[in-house]
Design a protein around this motif. Structure first.
Motif, mmCIF file in Angstrom:
data_model
loop_
_atom_site.group_PDB
_atom_site.id
_atom_site.type_symbol
_atom_site.label_atom_id
_atom_site.label_comp_id
_atom_site.label_asym_id
_atom_site.label_seq_id
_atom_site.Cartn_x
_atom_site.Cartn_y
_atom_site.Cartn_z
ATOM 1 N N UNK A 36 8.474 1.614 5.777
ATOM 2 C CA UNK A 36 8.771 0.177 5.890
ATOM 3 C C UNK A 36 7.530 -0.649 5.555
ATOM 4 N N UNK A 37 6.362 -0.183 6.009
ATOM 5 C CA UNK A 37 5.115 -0.880 5.700
ATOM 6 C C UNK A 37 4.892 -0.923 4.188
ATOM 7 N N UNK A 38 5.253 0.153 3.512
ATOM 8 C CA UNK A 38 5.038 0.254 2.060
ATOM 9 C C UNK A 38 6.276 -0.133 1.247
ATOM 10 N N UNK A 39 7.205 -0.835 1.862
ATOM 11 C CA UNK A 39 8.484 -1.148 1.200
ATOM 12 C C UNK A 39 8.293 -1.864 -0.137
ATOM 13 N N UNK A 40 7.312 -2.728 -0.243
ATOM 14 C CA UNK A 40 7.104 -3.490 -1.487
ATOM 15 C C UNK A 40 6.047 -2.865 -2.383
ATOM 16 N N UNK A 41 5.590 -1.669 -2.049
ATOM 17 C CA UNK A 41 4.565 -0.991 -2.842
ATOM 18 C C UNK A 41 5.202 -0.216 -3.978
ATOM 19 N N UNK A 42 4.409 0.077 -5.022
ATOM 20 C CA UNK A 42 4.946 0.889 -6.125
ATOM 21 C C UNK A 42 5.431 2.251 -5.611
ATOM 22 N N UNK A 43 6.445 2.791 -6.256
ATOM 23 C CA UNK A 43 7.020 4.070 -5.856
ATOM 24 C C UNK A 43 6.005 5.194 -5.805
ATOM 25 N N UNK A 44 5.048 5.172 -6.718
ATOM 26 C CA UNK A 44 4.048 6.248 -6.728
ATOM 27 C C UNK A 44 3.221 6.226 -5.454
ATOM 28 N N UNK A 45 3.007 5.035 -4.904
ATOM 29 C CA UNK A 45 2.221 4.937 -3.675
ATOM 30 C C UNK A 45 3.013 5.442 -2.483
ATOM 31 N N UNK A 46 4.313 5.279 -2.493
ATOM 32 C CA UNK A 46 5.188 5.680 -1.392
ATOM 33 C C UNK A 46 5.595 7.155 -1.479
ATOM 34 N N UNK A 47 5.426 7.763 -2.642
ATOM 35 C CA UNK A 47 5.992 9.091 -2.900
ATOM 36 C C UNK A 47 5.527 10.163 -1.925
#
Length: 158
Positions: A115-126
């Motif tokens: 949820x914290x990384x919801x607006x981050x690029x997908x590579x960062x969340x992967x």
């Protein structure tokens, strides 16, 4: 008490190295290794120190680390002040059950991180998403696995 053989001490060291790779202090792993095969199964701190050739304070630190998980337990004999240590009869199951119980807690943490990384690029969340999916899987599958184990050993449903 009969002194351990070289082969027994090698086994103890193999157990210690295994647990050291998991982040446990080497001496705690050696205590586990010896308690798995010791005769008698209950050992005093002095006996453990003598067999493992370490200080009693090292044994004290190791047993304080091992007893909260339920893997090792301290027992007293009637009429003796000395404490003895042994592998708890269901210690391995209790230790693993404690680890498995933390699965939901960590899945919830990874969920919050996503949820914290919801607006981050997908590579960062992967990376976090992969861990989250693993823990969701474990949370769903471990109860059935545990139930089968309990049934197999005759301690539960099934």
């Amino acid at each position: 008490m009969i002194p351990p053989t070289d082969a027994e001490l090698e086994f103890v060291d193999d157990v210690a190295v295994f647990f050291a790779r998991e982040g446990m202090p080497l001496i705690a792993g050696r205590v586990i290794g010896w308690l798995l095969i010791s005769d008698p199964p209950e050992q005093s701190a002095a006996q453990l120190a003598a067999v493992l050739r370490v200080s009693r304070s090292s044994i004290s630190s190791a047993t304080r680390l091992l007893t909260p998980s339920g893997l090792v337990e301290g027992v007293r004999r009637r009429g003796e002040r000395q404490e003895y240590f042994r592998m708890a009869p269901d210690g391995w199951s209790r230790m693993l059950a404690g680890r498995y119980a933390k699965t939901t807690a960590f899945r919830e943490i990874t969920e919050a991180g996503l949820r914290v990384l919801a607006d981050s690029p997908g590579t960062r969340r992967e990376r976090l998403a992969n861990v989250h999916e693993l823990y969701r899987f474990l949370e769903a599958e471990l109860p059935a696995l545990w139930e089968r184990w309990e049934a197999r050993r005759g301690g539960g449903p099934g």
